[in-house]
Design an enzyme around this catalytic site. Structure first.
Site, mmCIF file in Angstrom:
data_model
loop_
_atom_site.group_PDB
_atom_site.id
_atom_site.type_symbol
_atom_site.label_atom_id
_atom_site.label_comp_id
_atom_site.label_asym_id
_atom_site.label_seq_id
_atom_site.Cartn_x
_atom_site.Cartn_y
_atom_site.Cartn_z
ATOM 1 N N ILE B 6 -17.872 1.272 -67.882
ATOM 2 C CA ILE B 6 -17.534 1.744 -66.528
ATOM 3 C C ILE B 6 -17.653 0.592 -65.536
ATOM 4 O O ILE B 6 -18.726 0.007 -65.363
ATOM 5 C CB ILE B 6 -18.454 2.921 -66.124
ATOM 6 C CG1 ILE B 6 -18.376 4.017 -67.186
ATOM 7 C CG2 ILE B 6 -18.044 3.454 -64.737
ATOM 8 C CD1 ILE B 6 -19.548 4.969 -67.174
ATOM 9 N N GLY B 7 -16.534 0.263 -64.940
ATOM 10 C CA GLY B 7 -16.494 -0.835 -63.978
ATOM 11 C C GLY B 7 -16.313 -0.325 -62.570
ATOM 12 O O GLY B 7 -16.614 0.841 -62.269
ATOM 13 N N THR B 9 -13.474 0.031 -60.953
ATOM 14 C CA THR B 9 -12.269 0.826 -60.720
ATOM 15 C C THR B 9 -11.969 1.840 -61.819
ATOM 16 O O THR B 9 -11.272 2.801 -61.578
ATOM 17 C CB THR B 9 -11.022 -0.085 -60.553
ATOM 18 O OG1 THR B 9 -10.931 -0.937 -61.693
ATOM 19 C CG2 THR B 9 -11.121 -0.935 -59.302
ATOM 20 N N TYR B 68 -30.818 -13.223 -67.014
ATOM 21 C CA TYR B 68 -31.551 -12.916 -65.780
ATOM 22 C C TYR B 68 -31.413 -11.424 -65.480
ATOM 23 O O TYR B 68 -30.397 -10.802 -65.810
ATOM 24 C CB TYR B 68 -31.157 -13.814 -64.598
ATOM 25 C CG TYR B 68 -29.744 -13.740 -64.082
ATOM 26 C CD1 TYR B 68 -29.386 -12.811 -63.106
ATOM 27 C CD2 TYR B 68 -28.770 -14.631 -64.515
ATOM 28 C CE1 TYR B 68 -28.092 -12.768 -62.588
ATOM 29 C CE2 TYR B 68 -27.474 -14.591 -64.002
ATOM 30 C CZ TYR B 68 -27.135 -13.658 -63.050
ATOM 31 O OH TYR B 68 -25.861 -13.619 -62.539
ATOM 32 N N ASP B 74 -22.548 -5.465 -68.384
ATOM 33 C CA ASP B 74 -21.340 -5.837 -69.140
ATOM 34 C C ASP B 74 -21.371 -7.315 -69.516
ATOM 35 O O ASP B 74 -21.056 -7.697 -70.647
ATOM 36 C CB ASP B 74 -20.058 -5.487 -68.361
ATOM 37 C CG ASP B 74 -20.073 -5.958 -66.910
ATOM 38 O OD1 ASP B 74 -21.124 -6.441 -66.432
ATOM 39 O OD2 ASP B 74 -19.017 -5.856 -66.248
ATOM 40 N N ASP B 89 -14.174 -12.683 -68.190
ATOM 41 C CA ASP B 89 -13.872 -11.248 -68.172
ATOM 42 C C ASP B 89 -13.130 -10.948 -66.870
ATOM 43 O O ASP B 89 -13.731 -10.861 -65.799
ATOM 44 C CB ASP B 89 -15.191 -10.460 -68.267
ATOM 45 C CG ASP B 89 -14.946 -8.970 -68.440
ATOM 46 O OD1 ASP B 89 -13.804 -8.503 -68.232
ATOM 47 O OD2 ASP B 89 -15.913 -8.253 -68.769
ATOM 48 N N SER B 144 4.720 -23.060 -50.389
ATOM 49 C CA SER B 144 3.626 -22.161 -50.014
ATOM 50 C C SER B 144 3.179 -21.261 -51.167
ATOM 51 O O SER B 144 1.991 -21.030 -51.361
ATOM 52 C CB SER B 144 4.030 -21.309 -48.817
ATOM 53 O OG SER B 144 4.389 -22.150 -47.759
#
Lengths: 206, 206
Positions: B6-7, B9, B68, B74, B89, B144
């Site tokens: 589950i991220g 979005t 850490y 994830d 990722d 550009s």
């Protein structure tokens, strides 16, 4: 002589002694009655200024022969000012332009500090941190705040240093980057010096 | 066995055969009645799942001893999967994590493709371009559109390559970056392989 550099967020004026900014969203250009020599990259402002006779656009006087035609006039005018330099103009966008032996080498555009912070915050509230400019560029991050600062700053700084040219920092956030480019020269008034040079070369184009 | 990553979005499911995504904003978690082993970095979803007995959080089973503590689960679970790799990722954020001889070296977070495009567009309508992934990284930009693509991609790609380790691309946009990391391995199911490994090591933590 009043000079004005119009960007995406502000009118930046310089009268030869002091410089000051007015917000694009609130400034009334009819308040200025004297002659203003300006450059403008803000598409919403360009059309309004064209019909004001006391606002003189310097863009037609900038030598684009060694540049590309869609290069923003602010970048064009500053690049033409140097023979050998990487110019980092840190405003709402950060433009980087490379001049070597008087030839324009190309450039790139990176998001400015404010917008990049918003960008991280829009991804997730967990990424909503102020950037730390006291970053050790040789050490990838071991906590989330440093992971954001490293991601935004380290690849960018290494890219700019890799050109191995004198680095010039300008724009509203130029001084913030001084910590990461210790050898760089900061010049907040660079754009006005470059505009003045165009005026001097062409005579006062009124 | 149903796995779910589950991220910010989406809910990304994998049933061992197929994988599919459901939007965080519309998916009803009560539609799933079977047991789901999940990891979650979305602060808005974590609390809701805690009280669902068929949703089993794998985070407590991930070995953080060499990582850490605030590292996203994830990133933690994928990093632990490798001995020597840079894992890129590419989702709504792009996380980069470096493992060398089984030791976590650190990492950083860069904006994902969608959010970075929005970021440029928010600065100015003149910077509203799709990124070109067919960029020549050795050539700074002369128009550009390339100036935006170069700014977003070139410093990032050079940073990742500089670790001189095998590059693994994963996440929804992983395959887009393959053009810039020709030597990289793309593995869309990497997170699920890493989750499966945690389950295998710990036994099914139901």
């Amino acid at each position: 002589m009043l000079l004005c550099d119009i960007g995406n967020t502000s009118f930046h004026f310089y009268d030869g002694v002091t410089h000051y900014k007015e917000s694009v969203s609130t400034f009334d250009i009819d308040n200025v009655t004297q002659t203003v020599y300006y450059i403008c990259v803000n598409p919403n402002v360009i059309d309004v200024l064209t019909c004001k006779t006391n606002w003189i656009d310097l863009k037609p006087f900038v030598d684009y022969s060694k540049l590309y035609s869609t290069l923003g006039v602010d970048r064009a005018i500053i690049s033409s000012y140097f023979e050998n330099a990487v110019v980092v103009d840190a405003g709402s966008a950060i433009t980087v332009d490379v001049m070597r032996q008087g030839e324009y080498q190309g450039g790139f555009i990176y998001p400015g500090v404010y917008h990049m912070r918003q960008c991280y915050a829009n991804i997730s509230s967990k990424l909503d941190y102020e950037f730390s400019f006291e970053l050790d560029l040789d050490k990838i991050a071991f906590n989330s705040k440093d992971a954001i600062s490293y991601g935004y700053l380290a690849p960018f700084v290494k890219e700019v240093k890799a050109y191995d040219l004198p680095i010039i920092l300008t724009g509203g956030d130029g001084v913030k980057f001084k910590q990461l480019f210790k050898e760089a020269r900061v010049d907040e008034l660079l754009i006005f010096k470059a505009m003045k040079k165009v005026i001097d070369v062409n005579g006062s184009p009124a």
